[in-house]
Design a protein around this motif. Structure first.
Motif, PDB file in Angstrom:
ATOM      1  N   ALA A   1      13.722  -2.356   8.066  1.00  0.00           N
ATOM      2  CA  ALA A   1      12.662  -1.382   7.763  1.00  0.00           C
ATOM      3  C   ALA A   1      11.456  -2.064   7.135  1.00  0.00           C
ATOM      4  CB  ALA A   1      13.210  -0.295   6.848  1.00  0.00           C
ATOM      5  N   LEU A   2      11.691  -3.030   6.283  1.00  0.00           N
ATOM      6  CA  LEU A   2      10.572  -3.760   5.679  1.00  0.00           C
ATOM      7  C   LEU A   2       9.775  -4.525   6.729  1.00  0.00           C
ATOM      8  CD1 LEU A   2      12.251  -5.163   2.434  1.00  0.00           C
ATOM      9  CD2 LEU A   2      10.346  -3.537   2.535  1.00  0.00           C
ATOM     10  N   LYS A   3      10.443  -5.050   7.693  1.00  0.00           N
ATOM     11  CA  LYS A   3       9.781  -5.840   8.727  1.00  0.00           C
ATOM     12  C   LYS A   3       8.918  -4.972   9.657  1.00  0.00           C
ATOM     13  CE  LYS A   3      13.167  -9.576   8.797  1.00  0.00           C
ATOM     14  NZ  LYS A   3      14.331 -10.170   9.505  1.00  0.00           N
TER      15      LYS A   3
ATOM     16  N   SER B   1       0.840  -1.196   0.000  1.00  0.00           N
ATOM     17  CA  SER B   1       0.000   0.000   0.000  1.00  0.00           C
ATOM     18  C   SER B   1       0.876   1.246   0.000  1.00  0.00           C
ATOM     19  CB  SER B   1      -0.898   0.033   1.243  1.00  0.00           C
ATOM     20  OG  SER B   1      -0.103   0.181   2.424  1.00  0.00           O
ATOM     21  N   LYS B   2       0.235   2.358  -0.250  1.00  0.00           N
ATOM     22  CA  LYS B   2       0.894   3.658  -0.163  1.00  0.00           C
ATOM     23  C   LYS B   2       1.500   3.856   1.222  1.00  0.00           C
ATOM     24  CE  LYS B   2      -0.534   8.526   0.181  1.00  0.00           C
ATOM     25  NZ  LYS B   2      -1.650   9.475  -0.061  1.00  0.00           N
ATOM     26  N   GLU B   3       0.722   3.548   2.243  1.00  0.00           N
ATOM     27  CA  GLU B   3       1.166   3.761   3.623  1.00  0.00           C
ATOM     28  C   GLU B   3       2.365   2.871   3.963  1.00  0.00           C
ATOM     29  OE1 GLU B   3      -2.738   5.241   2.911  1.00  0.00           O
ATOM     30  OE2 GLU B   3      -1.998   3.170   2.682  1.00  0.00           O
ATOM     31  N   GLN B   4       2.334   1.647   3.509  1.00  0.00           N
ATOM     32  CA  GLN B   4       3.440   0.733   3.789  1.00  0.00           C
ATOM     33  C   GLN B   4       4.722   1.216   3.109  1.00  0.00           C
ATOM     34  OE1 GLN B   4       2.676  -3.325   2.672  1.00  0.00           O
ATOM     35  NE2 GLN B   4       4.514  -4.116   3.661  1.00  0.00           N
ATOM     36  N   ALA B   5       4.585   1.699   1.883  1.00  0.00           N
ATOM     37  CA  ALA B   5       5.749   2.213   1.160  1.00  0.00           C
ATOM     38  C   ALA B   5       6.356   3.413   1.877  1.00  0.00           C
ATOM     39  CB  ALA B   5       5.347   2.591  -0.267  1.00  0.00           C
ATOM     40  N   GLU B   6       5.499   4.333   2.333  1.00  0.00           N
ATOM     41  CA  GLU B   6       5.996   5.525   3.033  1.00  0.00           C
ATOM     42  C   GLU B   6       6.657   5.147   4.355  1.00  0.00           C
ATOM     43  OE1 GLU B   6       6.226   8.347   1.750  1.00  0.00           O
ATOM     44  OE2 GLU B   6       4.615   8.700   0.308  1.00  0.00           O
ATOM     45  N   ARG B   7       6.059   4.191   5.068  1.00  0.00           N
ATOM     46  CA  ARG B   7       6.645   3.761   6.346  1.00  0.00           C
ATOM     47  C   ARG B   7       8.010   3.112   6.129  1.00  0.00           C
ATOM     48  NH1 ARG B   7       1.282   1.985   7.568  1.00  0.00           N
ATOM     49  NH2 ARG B   7       1.894  -0.163   7.074  1.00  0.00           N
TER      50      ARG B   7
ATOM     51  N   ASP C   1      10.584   5.858   5.434  1.00  0.00           N
ATOM     52  CA  ASP C   1      10.848   6.654   6.643  1.00  0.00           C
ATOM     53  C   ASP C   1      11.596   5.858   7.710  1.00  0.00           C
ATOM     54  OD1 ASP C   1       9.573   8.783   5.457  1.00  0.00           O
ATOM     55  OD2 ASP C   1       7.665   8.455   6.487  1.00  0.00           O
ATOM     56  N   ALA C   2      11.395   4.538   7.725  1.00  0.00           N
ATOM     57  CA  ALA C   2      11.955   3.718   8.808  1.00  0.00           C
ATOM     58  C   ALA C   2      13.412   3.337   8.592  1.00  0.00           C
ATOM     59  CB  ALA C   2      11.119   2.451   8.984  1.00  0.00           C
TER      60      ALA C   2
ATOM     61  N   GLY D   1      23.105   9.096  -6.342  1.00  0.00           N
ATOM     62  CA  GLY D   1      24.067   9.650  -5.412  1.00  0.00           C
ATOM     63  C   GLY D   1      24.820   8.570  -4.655  1.00  0.00           C
ATOM     64  N   VAL D   2      25.829   9.005  -3.905  1.00  0.00           N
ATOM     65  CA  VAL D   2      26.598   8.052  -3.090  1.00  0.00           C
ATOM     66  C   VAL D   2      25.730   7.464  -1.984  1.00  0.00           C
ATOM     67  CG1 VAL D   2      28.827   9.101  -3.562  1.00  0.00           C
ATOM     68  CG2 VAL D   2      27.481   9.935  -1.631  1.00  0.00           C
ATOM     69  N   HIS D   3      24.673   8.189  -1.603  1.00  0.00           N
ATOM     70  CA  HIS D   3      23.744   7.700  -0.586  1.00  0.00           C
ATOM     71  C   HIS D   3      22.596   6.948  -1.258  1.00  0.00           C
ATOM     72  CE1 HIS D   3      22.595  11.756  -1.923  1.00  0.00           C
ATOM     73  NE2 HIS D   3      21.386  11.205  -2.004  1.00  0.00           N
ATOM     74  N   THR D   4      22.103   5.921  -0.630  1.00  0.00           N
ATOM     75  CA  THR D   4      20.908   5.247  -1.108  1.00  0.00           C
ATOM     76  C   THR D   4      19.694   6.149  -0.873  1.00  0.00           C
ATOM     77  OG1 THR D   4      21.785   3.031  -0.782  1.00  0.00           O
ATOM     78  CG2 THR D   4      19.392   3.255  -0.709  1.00  0.00           C
ATOM     79  N   SER D   5      18.806   6.212  -1.847  1.00  0.00           N
ATOM     80  CA  SER D   5      17.608   7.040  -1.729  1.00  0.00           C
ATOM     81  C   SER D   5      16.409   6.265  -2.262  1.00  0.00           C
ATOM     82  CB  SER D   5      17.773   8.360  -2.489  1.00  0.00           C
ATOM     83  OG  SER D   5      17.924   8.118  -3.885  1.00  0.00           O
ATOM     84  N   ALA D   6      15.228   6.745  -1.922  1.00  0.00           N
ATOM     85  CA  ALA D   6      14.006   6.079  -2.384  1.00  0.00           C
ATOM     86  C   ALA D   6      12.862   7.068  -2.390  1.00  0.00           C
ATOM     87  CB  ALA D   6      13.662   4.882  -1.494  1.00  0.00           C
ATOM     88  N   GLU D   7      11.884   6.775  -3.229  1.00  0.00           N
ATOM     89  CA  GLU D   7      10.643   7.546  -3.188  1.00  0.00           C
ATOM     90  C   GLU D   7       9.503   6.741  -3.777  1.00  0.00           C
ATOM     91  OE1 GLU D   7      10.119  11.056  -5.482  1.00  0.00           O
ATOM     92  OE2 GLU D   7      11.221  10.304  -7.211  1.00  0.00           O
ATOM     93  N   ARG D   8       8.314   7.104  -3.346  1.00  0.00           N
ATOM     94  CA  ARG D   8       7.090   6.484  -3.856  1.00  0.00           C
ATOM     95  C   ARG D   8       6.673   7.278  -5.092  1.00  0.00           C
ATOM     96  NH1 ARG D   8       1.752   6.776  -3.517  1.00  0.00           N
ATOM     97  NH2 ARG D   8       1.881   8.771  -2.417  1.00  0.00           N
ATOM     98  N   ARG D   9       6.881   6.718  -6.267  1.00  0.00           N
ATOM     99  CA  ARG D   9       6.761   7.491  -7.497  1.00  0.00           C
ATOM    100  C   ARG D   9       5.325   7.836  -7.883  1.00  0.00           C
ATOM    101  NH1 ARG D   9      10.399  10.696  -9.438  1.00  0.00           N
ATOM    102  NH2 ARG D   9       9.184  10.623 -11.365  1.00  0.00           N
ATOM    103  N   ALA D  10       4.350   7.143  -7.359  1.00  0.00           N
ATOM    104  CA  ALA D  10       2.966   7.477  -7.704  1.00  0.00           C
ATOM    105  C   ALA D  10       2.601   8.883  -7.238  1.00  0.00           C
ATOM    106  CB  ALA D  10       2.009   6.455  -7.099  1.00  0.00           C
ATOM    107  N   ARG D  11       3.336   9.411  -6.275  1.00  0.00           N
ATOM    108  CA  ARG D  11       3.011  10.762  -5.786  1.00  0.00           C
ATOM    109  C   ARG D  11       3.221  11.820  -6.874  1.00  0.00           C
ATOM    110  NH1 ARG D  11       7.828  12.687  -1.657  1.00  0.00           N
ATOM    111  NH2 ARG D  11       9.590  12.403  -3.065  1.00  0.00           N
TER     112      ARG D  11
END
Length: 369
Positions: free
Chosen positions: A365-367, A304-310, A313-314, A326-336
């Motif tokens: 974080a997934l758990k 879900s959207k909420e699970q992806a955001e959590r 963030d976690a 970038g040198v840092h790992t990054s992520a985003e929920r692209r549907a936004r």
């Protein structure tokens, strides 16, 4: 990498040293000047900062070295894309571009270039060759597509588009010259947002175009001069510095991404994974034929959207940001942003952190998501 790729990587950071005299700085200087000493006849000399700059020329030489083609630099990836479109297209021309690629070129065409008489169509990347290319002046491909990571056959599309009289342009932002070489596969122009992995440190906007057709390149260079679509010298220097470590960073990022994608595919919290390096990915067979590496981007879909955001963030080793590479790992929920992906789809850009430490943080974080 092939022998030629290894040679390019090895010699990249030594390009400047061939022109050094005793006592010269080893690092390429930043020339922060808008004007140059210009007495008498200006022919053959530097004239004005909108026309040229020694620091631009240094980073253009580096990109030319990597692409094995002439290169032109711009202040952003979109500046590179828009310059190609405006320099090479005229009223009445039609362009075909991916419906599932980076969305801003579609917005640019819809809101602005259609007013100039330039029309466009879109197709999904995975079925891009279907329908042929008759009637198109230009074909723009992006493979893997951003964010869905579908592939299209570069050689097949280029051959068919050229037979119909179209120019073929490839956006290679996700792969860099170390991961994929569209010019070697026949495209006319390759472009990229070097804001991503080539710079690598998330502190500058930049872009480039490269090609082996001298007339096409000169037309785009003239457009840059007249339109003033120029990068700053300091930004050019930052990208030049980033390019010197691109090979080692990209190698780490791709290797980690392949390892993490494999583990994500078996994770109970993950509904599906897209990564060209996975043997069961629908694009894997094609990826093996036209890509040197499988890339640093992984698409994972959560419930879900909420699970992806959590999840984002976690994880303490994931930065929530809209760019990648970038040198840092990054992520985003692209549907936004309105991309045609599931609400729980996450674009994960794997950085340079130690692979096992990064996986442990992602798993934890997934758990808890």
């Amino acid at each position: 990498m092939s022998e030629s790729q290894n040679a390019r990587a090895a010699s990249l950071s030594h390009l400047h040293s061939g022109n050094l005299s005793k006592g010269d700085p080893l690092s390429t200087p930043i020339v922060m000047s808008s004007v140059f000493h210009l007495p008498g006849d200006p022919a053959g000399a530097r004239q004005y900062g909108r026309f040229d700059n020694p620091t631009w020329e240094a980073v253009e030489a580096a990109f030319a070295h990597l692409e094995d083609a002439e290169a032109i630099v711009f202040p952003s990836g979109m500046a590179a894309i828009s310059s190609v479109l405006l320099a090479l297209l005229s009223a009445g021309d039609r362009i075909l571009l991916p419906s599932d690629g980076y969305y801003t070129p579609r917005v640019l065409l819809e809101k602005h270039l259609t007013r100039l008489g330039i029309s466009y169509d879109t197709r999904p990347t995975a079925s891009f060759a279907e329908g042929g290319f008759a009637g198109y002046r230009m074909v723009l491909i992006e493979t893997p597509s951003n964010p869905g990571l579908d592939l299209c056959d570069i050689q097949l599309i280029t051959k068919a588009a050229h037979a119909s009289g179209a120019i073929v342009v490839a956006d290679n932002t996700t792969m860099t010259p170390y991961g994929q070489r569209p010019l070697d596969l026949g495209v006319d122009l390759v472009l990229a947002a070097d804001t991503k992995a080539p710079n690598g440190h998330s502190d500058v906007l930049f872009g480039h175009v490269a090609g082996r057709d001298a007339t096409m390149i000169e037309t785009i260079r003239e457009w840059r001069k007249l339109a003033g679509v120029i990068p700053g010298p300091f930004e050019a220097w930052l990208v030049l510095r980033g390019l010197e470590t691109l090979e080692v960073r990209f190698d780490r990022m791709c290797s980690s991404a392949e390892s993490i994608a494999t583990r994500l595919a078996d994770h109970p919290a993950v509904r599906s994974v897209r990564y060209p390096g996975l043997k069961n990915d629908p694009s894997h067979a094609l990826a093996k034929t036209q890509m040197l590496r499988f890339g640093s981007l992984v698409g994972l879909t959560l419930g879900s959207k909420e699970q992806a955001e959590r999840f984002i963030d976690a994880c303490p080793l994931i930065e929530a940001t809209t760019s990648f590479g970038g040198v840092h790992t990054s992520a985003e929920r692209r549907a936004r942003w309105g991309d045609d992906v599931a609400e729980g789809f996450v674009r994960l850009s794997v950085g340079c952190e130690p692979t096992d430490a990064l996986w442990q943080a992602i798993d934890a974080a997934l758990k808890t998501a």
